[in-house]
Design an enzyme around this catalytic site. Structure first.
Site, PDB file in Angstrom:
ATOM      1  N   CYS A 132      40.049  33.728  37.202  1.00 58.87           N
ATOM      2  CA  CYS A 132      41.021  34.135  38.330  1.00 58.87           C
ATOM      3  C   CYS A 132      39.643  33.989  39.809  1.00 58.87           C
ATOM      4  O   CYS A 132      38.571  34.878  39.415  1.00 58.87           O
ATOM      5  CB  CYS A 132      41.364  35.165  38.416  1.00 58.87           C
ATOM      6  SG  CYS A 132      41.765  36.282  39.585  1.00 58.87           S
ATOM      7  N   CYS A 155      46.584  33.383  45.349  1.00 57.85           N
ATOM      8  CA  CYS A 155      46.014  33.008  43.941  1.00 57.85           C
ATOM      9  C   CYS A 155      45.206  31.302  44.092  1.00 57.85           C
ATOM     10  O   CYS A 155      45.222  30.665  44.469  1.00 57.85           O
ATOM     11  CB  CYS A 155      47.010  32.031  42.822  1.00 57.85           C
ATOM     12  SG  CYS A 155      46.611  32.226  41.391  1.00 57.85           S
TER      13      CYS A 155
END
Length: 290
Positions: A78, A226
């Site tokens: 992430c 993202c």
């Protein structure tokens, strides 16, 4: 009651990607999927990804970072969350550079080119069908055979696929807002071609140095940003020779700069990390957690 009851947390965001950071380095314990879901439950702390710092396992690293999606599943990477983690540890230690271990490998972080910006080395992309992974062989993953809609008039088709430690499929479109990603996203995320599910991105190449994108995140749904998808999209566009190796990415929550470094193939992501507030988890959230 669970590991996280009464434990401190930081609520942060990376260009709108909602992040919760928990430091368990002084209280080593595993976080379960049930606990991760409880954090995001009504009355809890809404998040896209939960970043849990655990004691380092390798010399020279600050922590092992476990990453959870809000459905309780674990993620390998992430990028936005790692910038938030980096900011917190930078401010606590005053160090100039940091290295963390994740399920995707070692990630190095440093202060960005301007105040408030942080850079994460996301490592090299992977293009092999087994590495992404895909359920069947594709010799060329710049495009694969996958479509949404009628065979003779597909709504979306021929995505590029890339792994940035997690699987990504990028559909190239003229307008990222012209397609119902909220509808197609979960169907494509769980398509049989992706045995580990996938992050689904719609991307428009606005120029050799600018790409506009939206992403349905595996395990989190629609998010404002993202980071790993931005990396995957930039790399996929450069691989198609439709974009340069340094690209400004425009996401609903803000902008990132992605560099696919030629000398070692590593992907560098630069962007902000915003602190929102600190708190302590209410034990009532975990009342039903074994």
């Amino acid at each position: 009651m669970g590991t996280l009851a009464n434990h401190a947390f930081s609520k942060m965001n990376g260009i709108g990607n909602e992040i919760v950071v928990v430091d368990l380095r002084d209280r080593p314990a595993a976080v379960t999927a049930e606990e991760a879901r409880a954090v995001a439950s009504p009355g809890g702390v809404p998040y896209d990804q939960l970043m849990v710092l655990q004691p380092p396992r390798l010399p020279g690293t600050e922590a092992f970072v476990s990453i959870y999606n809000n459905d309780g599943s674990e993620a390998n990477a992430c990028g936005n969350g790692m910038r938030c983690v980096a900011r917190q540890v930078f401010e606590a230690t005053g160090k100039a550079a940091l290295t963390f271990e994740t399920r995707a490998g070692l990630l190095s972080c440093w202060q960005g080119p301007a105040p408030g910006l942080y850079t994460v080395d996301m490592g090299p992309p992977k293009f092999g069908w087994r590495d992404i992974p895909l359920a069947e062989e594709f010799r060329d993953t710049r495009y694969i055979e996958l479509q949404v809609g009628p065979i003779d008039a597909p709504v979306l088709h021929s995505p590029s696929v890339v792994s940035m430690g997690n699987p990504h499929a990028i559909f190239w479109v003229d307008d990222v807002n012209a397609h119902d990603l909220e509808r197609f996203g979960p169907l494509l995320e769980n398509h049989p071609i992706f045995p580990e599910r996938a992050n689904i991105t719609l991307a428009h190449i606005a120029g050799r140095d600018r790409i506009v994108m939206r992403t349905w995140e595996r395990g989190a749904g629609m998010t404002k940003a993202c980071g790993s998808a931005a990396c995957a999209t930039a790399v996929a566009a450069a691989r198609l020779k439709r974009a340069d190796r340094v690209v400004d990415m425009v996401l609903p929550g803000g902008g990132l700069t992605i560099e696919w470094r030629e000398r070692d193939d590593h992907v560098l992501m630069t962007g902000p990390a915003v602190f929102e507030y600190a708190g302590t988890f209410d034990p009532a959230l975990f009342a039903s957690v074994a």
